[in-house]
Design an enzyme around this catalytic site. Sequence first.
Site, PDB file in Angstrom:
ATOM      1  N   ASP A   3      -2.744   4.941  -2.433  1.00 52.78           N
ATOM      2  CA  ASP A   3      -3.661   5.710  -1.593  1.00 52.78           C
ATOM      3  C   ASP A   3      -4.033   7.044  -2.261  1.00 52.78           C
ATOM      4  O   ASP A   3      -3.181   7.722  -2.822  1.00 52.78           O
ATOM      5  CB  ASP A   3      -2.934   5.982  -0.261  1.00 52.78           C
ATOM      6  CG  ASP A   3      -3.851   6.405   0.858  1.00 52.78           C
ATOM      7  OD1 ASP A   3      -4.790   5.657   1.176  1.00 52.78           O
ATOM      8  OD2 ASP A   3      -3.619   7.495   1.424  1.00 52.78           O
TER       9      ASP A   3
ATOM     10  N   HIS B 227     -11.108  -1.541   4.851  1.00 58.74           N
ATOM     11  CA  HIS B 227     -10.811  -1.088   6.218  1.00 58.74           C
ATOM     12  C   HIS B 227     -11.361   0.306   6.508  1.00 58.74           C
ATOM     13  O   HIS B 227     -11.200   0.796   7.618  1.00 58.74           O
ATOM     14  CB  HIS B 227      -9.295  -1.104   6.418  1.00 58.74           C
ATOM     15  CG  HIS B 227      -8.603  -0.137   5.498  1.00 58.74           C
ATOM     16  ND1 HIS B 227      -8.579  -0.302   4.128  1.00 58.74           N
ATOM     17  CD2 HIS B 227      -7.976   1.023   5.743  1.00 58.74           C
ATOM     18  CE1 HIS B 227      -7.943   0.713   3.581  1.00 58.74           C
ATOM     19  NE2 HIS B 227      -7.568   1.534   4.535  1.00 58.74           N
ATOM     20  N   ASP B 228     -11.964   0.948   5.521  1.00 63.94           N
ATOM     21  CA  ASP B 228     -12.494   2.307   5.710  1.00 63.94           C
ATOM     22  C   ASP B 228     -14.012   2.349   5.822  1.00 63.94           C
ATOM     23  O   ASP B 228     -14.592   3.441   5.891  1.00 63.94           O
ATOM     24  CB  ASP B 228     -12.077   3.202   4.541  1.00 63.94           C
ATOM     25  CG  ASP B 228     -10.592   3.497   4.547  1.00 63.94           C
ATOM     26  OD1 ASP B 228      -9.995   3.518   5.637  1.00 63.94           O
ATOM     27  OD2 ASP B 228     -10.028   3.726   3.452  1.00 63.94           O
TER      28      ASP B 228
ATOM     29  N   ASP C 141       0.860  -1.182   0.000  1.00 62.89           N
ATOM     30  CA  ASP C 141       0.000   0.000   0.000  1.00 62.89           C
ATOM     31  C   ASP C 141       0.900   1.238   0.000  1.00 62.89           C
ATOM     32  O   ASP C 141       1.567   1.523   1.000  1.00 62.89           O
ATOM     33  CB  ASP C 141      -0.869  -0.065   1.274  1.00 62.89           C
ATOM     34  CG  ASP C 141      -2.159   0.702   1.156  1.00 62.89           C
ATOM     35  OD1 ASP C 141      -2.131   1.783   0.537  1.00 62.89           O
ATOM     36  OD2 ASP C 141      -3.185   0.237   1.696  1.00 62.89           O
TER      37      ASP C 141
ATOM     38  N   GLU D 155      -6.715   4.162  -5.394  1.00 60.48           N
ATOM     39  CA  GLU D 155      -7.930   4.444  -4.638  1.00 60.48           C
ATOM     40  C   GLU D 155      -8.557   5.693  -5.251  1.00 60.48           C
ATOM     41  O   GLU D 155      -7.964   6.770  -5.219  1.00 60.48           O
ATOM     42  CB  GLU D 155      -7.598   4.687  -3.165  1.00 60.48           C
ATOM     43  CG  GLU D 155      -8.852   4.905  -2.353  1.00 60.48           C
ATOM     44  CD  GLU D 155      -8.591   5.546  -0.990  1.00 60.48           C
ATOM     45  OE1 GLU D 155      -9.420   5.374  -0.097  1.00 60.48           O
ATOM     46  OE2 GLU D 155      -7.575   6.240  -0.837  1.00 60.48           O
TER      47      GLU D 155
END
Length: 579
Positions: A215, A340-341, A114, A267
Amino acid sequence: MGLLPPQAVASESKPAPRRAWWKEAVVYQVYPRSFKDTNGDGIGDLRGILSKLDYLESLGVDVLWLCPIFKSPNADNGYDISDYRDVMTEFGRMEDFDELLAGLEARGIRVLLDLVPNHSSDEHPWFVESRQSKQGPYRDYYFWRPPREGREPNNWRSLFAGPAWELDPATGEYYLHLFAKKQPDLNWDNPRVRREIYDVMRFWLDKGIGGWRIDVVPFLSKRPGLPDCPPGADLGRCYANGPRLHDYLQEMNREVLSRYDAVAVGEGIGLTSEDGPAFVDEGRRELDMIYHFDHLTLDREPSDFSTMRPFSLPEFKAVFSRWDRALGEAGWGSVLLGNHDFPRMVSRFGNDSRFRVESAKLLATLLLTMRGTPYVYQGDELGMTNSVFESVEEFDDISTRTAYAERLARGGDVAEFLRKQNRTSRDHARTPFPWDDSENAGFTTGRPWLKLNPNHREINARAQQADPDSPLAHFRRAVRLRRQHRVLVYGSYEDLAPQHPAVFAYSRRGEGDALLVTLNFASVVTRFELPAGLATAELLLGNYPPPGPEPPERLRLRPYEARVYRLANRRPPGARPTR
Ligand code: NOJ
Ligand code: CA
């Protein structure tokens, strides 16, 4: 009846998309902090992942996406990096990473790391240098601005609440942070910054990783002059798509990605489906995939992310069709129902009480039969649900904590805040993985860093491994189905009943195959009639015992029932029967 044998199905009109390993892959996302702890400090670690290779292999997944594993003071659990070339102390050492990579490789599983290139930690040496003086060589690595009329340089707000600017006493200037104060934004207009990040990418690619999840990609280029956002603007939209974004991504591709057999998935915060193709059309040589939030934000008020709003199934389905059309044949999509968000998929799109098992299986079926690369978030294969947080102190997430501080300062209603976070907080996805029904769920021998979901005694991997009817068993069957039917990767997608209020029914055609997926999103029996000319043939996957006899065009779907059929090939009117 005029049914033709399945091999006679002919349906390809468009050219088949280019083959690629990452289109055929199933990605499993691990939140290392919550996966498995091996040294009793209550925090998951790399050796923990290493100890679960058998489990990962048994899922049948091809790629592991690890949320950030780099050195970090953990203001935002690793999304604030202080050394991009080293492993987070809590997670282990570089040797552990190398061993994990080799162990995964031996089982045919690639690793996506990531990359967090939009911001670093304020403890990164670049920022430590940068804040010293206005003239230093690292000053221009970040965005520094003098006060405007004694206040912040513009009206930008952090995505974690509060202003996006922090005044630094050392030089009397503000620095920009679109996320937490401890996440200063890097200045991508500075070519030295870009080179630093490309070096980092190469460092890990040279070790043999399979690629990068990147990200908040759309924020990398900021609008010149950092103009105010229009009042009430969606912040993601306001910060996304700066004028040099695509130049930078093409440069990144040229300098790094194109030199490896690596995949890059961005993302796509702040993007609409119209923006999508510019990132992933193959001819543009930028990224391979992006993932968007259009369906993951449907249940929230646009003006306030912690306030829920109702939405309809046709709205949900329309998102999949819109993105599928937008990316077309030249690009490639990613399919996810959580990460995870976001809270747990089964608590948002399924039914986390009476039909938890059925709806978890239904959602897994959707993930693994939709067009695009599936991303499965850890625990969703078990049908994990949202947790219960009894006080604000039980939350860890920085976005919950900053929003709470802001709420307190405004004298807001704390009970209402707690109620809302119990539906919306990111921590629902971050509770430790339930390996078994013991006190700490087999996650740790110490005290877990975040409270376990109280239902781990019932929902855990050990119990499901022993149960052929479990969500886990269904998940594995769905992964196998995807492997056996290439049409689920390369075939076209068509929503057969976009306006149906309860059933999501779509076809996948191509590769000499034609499948039908029917998903009943209701907690009641729903009748579904196939469009004229279509009929079901063999049932390939279901989440209930096979239905009794019924006409092949009229289905009676039980609550949250999911079925995948081979479609019968009906003779077009007037055609001669075949033998
Ligand atoms: C997106 C990540 O997924 C999220 O967890 C993080 O807080 C923000 N970007 C900031 O890095
Ligand atoms: Ca540990």
